[in-house]
Design an enzyme around this catalytic site. Structure first.
Site, PDB file in Angstrom:
ATOM      1  CE  LYS A 108     -42.461  46.831 -94.337  1.00 18.16           C
ATOM      2  NZ  LYS A 108     -42.185  48.136 -94.902  1.00 18.16           N
TER       3      LYS A 108
HETATM    4  C1  LIG Z   1     -41.563  48.553 -96.071  1.00 17.42           C
HETATM    5  C2  LIG Z   1     -41.814  49.907 -96.555  1.00 17.42           C
HETATM    6  C3  LIG Z   1     -41.897  50.199 -97.930  1.00 17.42           C
HETATM    7  C4  LIG Z   1     -41.618  49.159 -98.990  1.00 17.42           C
HETATM    8  O1  LIG Z   1     -42.575  48.113 -98.975  1.00 17.42           O
HETATM    9  P1  LIG Z   1     -42.228  46.726 -99.672  1.00 17.42           P
HETATM   10  O2  LIG Z   1     -43.393  45.831 -99.379  1.00 17.42           O
HETATM   11  O3  LIG Z   1     -40.982  46.250 -99.037  1.00 17.42           O
HETATM   12  O4  LIG Z   1     -42.055  47.011-101.120  1.00 17.42           O
HETATM   13  C5  LIG Z   1     -42.231  51.473 -98.308  1.00 17.42           C
HETATM   14  N1  LIG Z   1     -42.444  52.452 -97.389  1.00 17.42           N
HETATM   15  C6  LIG Z   1     -42.366  52.210 -96.070  1.00 17.42           C
HETATM   16  C7  LIG Z   1     -42.613  53.316 -95.123  1.00 17.42           C
HETATM   17  C8  LIG Z   1     -42.061  50.936 -95.603  1.00 17.42           C
HETATM   18  O5  LIG Z   1     -41.999  50.695 -94.292  1.00 17.42           O
END
Ligand SMILES: *Cc1c(COP(=O)(O)O)cnc(C)c1O
Length: 461
Positions: free
Chosen positions: A112
Site C-alpha cells: 500500500k
Molecule cells: C490490501 C492488501 C491485499 C489486497 O489488495 P487489494 O488491492 O485490496 O486486492 C493483499 N495483501 C496485503 C498485505 C494487503 O495489505
C-alpha cells in the site's frame, strides 16, 4: 486524459479532480476514458531503468498536464525515497520459473505504501496550489490505514480518519495506526467488519451535504490514483524478466481487487501478460464468481491473512464495467442487486472475465503449509497474504515466468509466520520501538450519523 464513472451519470473529470474526489457522485468509480497504449519499443526502453524512471513513464500519460514533468518527477522521487531498498520493488526467485516481487520495503511494510506515498505527495502539492483543506476518511482491513497515516501525518491542510474493524487487524497493523503522535491522525476502531467500515465510508461520500461540508477526499482503492501508482511495478518487474520480448504471468493476492486491477490496466496498455491470476483466501467470492458466474456475498470469515478478509471487492466494479461494454446503466443495476446480496454475471461478461483472469483459493491450512514449505526450501519467509498468492501461483505455472506479488513483510503478521515455521520475524530497525509507543484510538459504533458527528466535531477543533 478524462475520467468517467462506472455508473455513467457522474460528471467527467480531469486527473486532479478524480484524485481529490475519490468516489464518483453517482456511487461509481472513476476510470480513464481511454487507456493509453505503449509500443513494443517504449516498453523495451523501461528495462534497466530506475523504479522512479519507470514510474514517470508509465503514469505520465494519465496525469494530463495536472503536474508539469519536472514537478511530477520531483513528487515521484520524494514518494519513494523513504523506501528501505534501493530497487524499491526487488525480486527473488522461488523456483525454476517462479519469482516473488517484494512490495514490502516501504515505510509501513506493505505494498500500500507504493500508492499512498505518491498520493500523499500529489495531494499535498495540489492543496498547496489551491489553498484548500480536505478531510480524508478511509476504511482499512489493516494496511491501507497505516500507509495513509504514514503518508499524511503532520500535513497542515489534511485531517485523516481511518476506520478499521475492531479486533480484526494484527497488533502491528493496529499500532501503526494508533501510534502516530500528530493531531491530524484519527484511528477509529469500528464495531464491525471491513465490509461494514467500507460501506460507512461510501455512505459518507453519498451524503453530498456532508461530503461537501467537510471537503471529503478518499484514499481507498476506489481512488483511481492508487490504482495508477500500482500499474508501475507490473511494468518494472515484467521488463526485468524480459518483457516485452517475452510474456510473463502474475499472481496477485486479492481483497478489494485494486492491486490486480492495476495489472489488468498494465496489460491493456500493451504489457504482454500471459496469465493474470486472482488469489483469494477462504473469503473466496471472486474465485467463486469466476467459476460459477454468481457474485454473492456470504459474510466475512476472519482469516490469518486479514488484509484480504473482504467480500465486497470494490474495484471488481471497474472490471465489470469493461466486461459489460462500458454500460454504466448495467453496472448501476448490478450494484443495486449486490446491496440485496448478489447478482448473476451475464454470460457474455463472464466469458470476457474468464478470458482475462484465472483464479484460485487457498485455505488456512494451505497458507500455513506454504509458508513452512518455502521457508524450508528457499529460506524466504512469506507473510500469509503472499503465501496465498504463492500457493495459487504454483497451480498456474506454465511457460511464461510467473511473478507472485509479495504484498506484506512477514513481520507484520508474526503470529501466523511463527505458527508455520517456529520463527518469529522481527520488525526492521526503523520500527523496532513500535510496541513501546503509546496508542491513541477511539471506539466507534457502526452508525453513519455517529461517525459523521465525530468527524465534524474533530475537524472543528
Ligand atoms: C490490501 C492488501 C491485499 C489486497 O489488495 P487489494 O488491492 O485490496 O486486492 C493483499 N495483501 C496485503 C498485505 C494487503 O495489505
Amino acid at each position: 486524459m478524462k475520467y468517467v464513472s462506472t455508473r455513467g451519470t457522474a460528471p467527467t473529470l480531469g486527473f486532479g479532480e478524480a484524485m481529490m474526489t475519490g468516489l464518483a457522485r453517482d456511487g461509481g468509480l472513476y476510470v480513464p476514458e481511454t487507456v493509453p497504449q505503449f509500443s513494443h519499443g517504449e516498453i523495451a526502453a523501461m528495462a534497466g531503468q530506475s523504479y522512479e524512471d519507470v514510474a514517470f513513464r508509465v503514469m505520465r500519460p494519465y496525469i494530463g498536464g495536472f503536474f508539469a514533468d519536472d514537478e511530477f518527477q520531483g513528487l515521484i522521487a520524494a514518494a519513494y525515497q523513504g523506501f528501505h531498498h534501493a530497487a524499491r520493488a526487488p525480486m527473488v526467485q522461488l523456483g525454476a520459473n517462479h519469482f516473488l516481487l517484494e512490495l514490502f520495503h516501504g515505510p509501513t511494510l506493505a505494498f500500500k505504501d507504493f500508492a499512498m506515498q505518491l498520493i500523499g505527495q500529489m495531494m499535498q502539492a495540489a492543496l498547496a496550489k489551491s489553498g484548500e483543506r480536505i478531510t480524508i476518511v478511509g476504511a482499512t482491513s489493516g494496511d491501507t490505514g497505516s500507509a495513509a497515516m504514514e503518508a499524511f501525518r503532520g500535513l497542515a491542510n489534511v485531517e485523516v480518519f481511518i476506520l478499521f474493524p475492531h479486533g480484526r487487524v494484527s497488533d502491528v497493523q493496529r499500532r501503526q495506526m494508533t501510534t502516530p503522535v500528530e493531531a491530524n491522525c484519527h484511528a477509529l476502531a469500528i464495531d464491525g467488519d471491513f465490509d461494514e467500515a467500507q460501506a460507512r465510508v461510501k455512505d459518507m461520500f453519498n451524503d453530498f451535504a456532508f461530503r461537501d461540508g467537510v471537503r471529503l477526499a478518499g484514499v481507498n482503492s476506489i481512488n483511481w490514483a492508487r490504482v495508477l501508482a500500482q500499474v508501475v511495478y507490473y511494468f518494472y518487474a515484467a521488463t526485468a524478466l524480459g518483457a516485452p520480448h517475452r510474456a510473463v504471468s502474475f499472481t496477485v493476492p486479492t481483497g478489494n481487487f485494486g492491486d490486480i486491477f492495476a495489472g489488468y490496466i498494465a496489460r491493456r496498455m500493451g504489457l504482454p501478460i500471459d496469465k493474470l491470476v486472482i488469489a483469494t483466501n477462504q473469503n473466496d467470492i471472486l474465485d467463486r464468481a469466476l467459476r460459477s458466474g454468481d457474485y454473492r456475498t456470504d459474510g466475512v470469515r476472519p482469516s490469518i491473512s486479514p488484509s484480504m478478509d473482504i467480500q465486497v471487492s470494490s474495484n471488481f466494479e471497474r472490471a465489470l464495467f469493461d466486461a459489460y461494454g462500458r454500460d454504466g446503466g448495467a453496472i448501476a443495476a448490478l450494484m443495486a442487486e449486490l446491496k440485496a446480496g448478489g447478482f448473476r454475471i451475464s454470460q457474455g461478461a463472464l466469458e470476457i472475465l474468464r478470458a482475462t483472469f484465472a483464479s484460485g483459493r487457498c485455505d488456512e491450512d494451505e497458507t500455513l503449509s506454504t509458508i513452512r514449505h518455502f521457508w524450508k526450501e528457499t529460506g524466504e519467509l512469506l507473510c500469509p497474504h503472499s503465501a496465498v498468492g504463492v500457493k495459487v501461483a504454483e497451480e498456474q505455472l506454465g511457460r511464461a515466468p510467473m511473478i507472485t506479488l509479495a504484498t506484506a513483510h512477514p513481520a507484520k503478521f508474526p503470529d501466523a509466520v511463527e505458527r508455520a515455521t517456529g520463527i518469529r520475524p522481527g520488525l526492521p530497525p526503523h520500527m523496532a520501538d513500535l510496541f513501546d509507543r503509546p496508542e491513541r484510538m477511539t471506539r466507534v459504533p457502526n452508525d453513519l450519523a455517529a461517525l459523521q458527528a465525530l468527524v465534524r466535531e474533530r475537524i472543528a477543533r
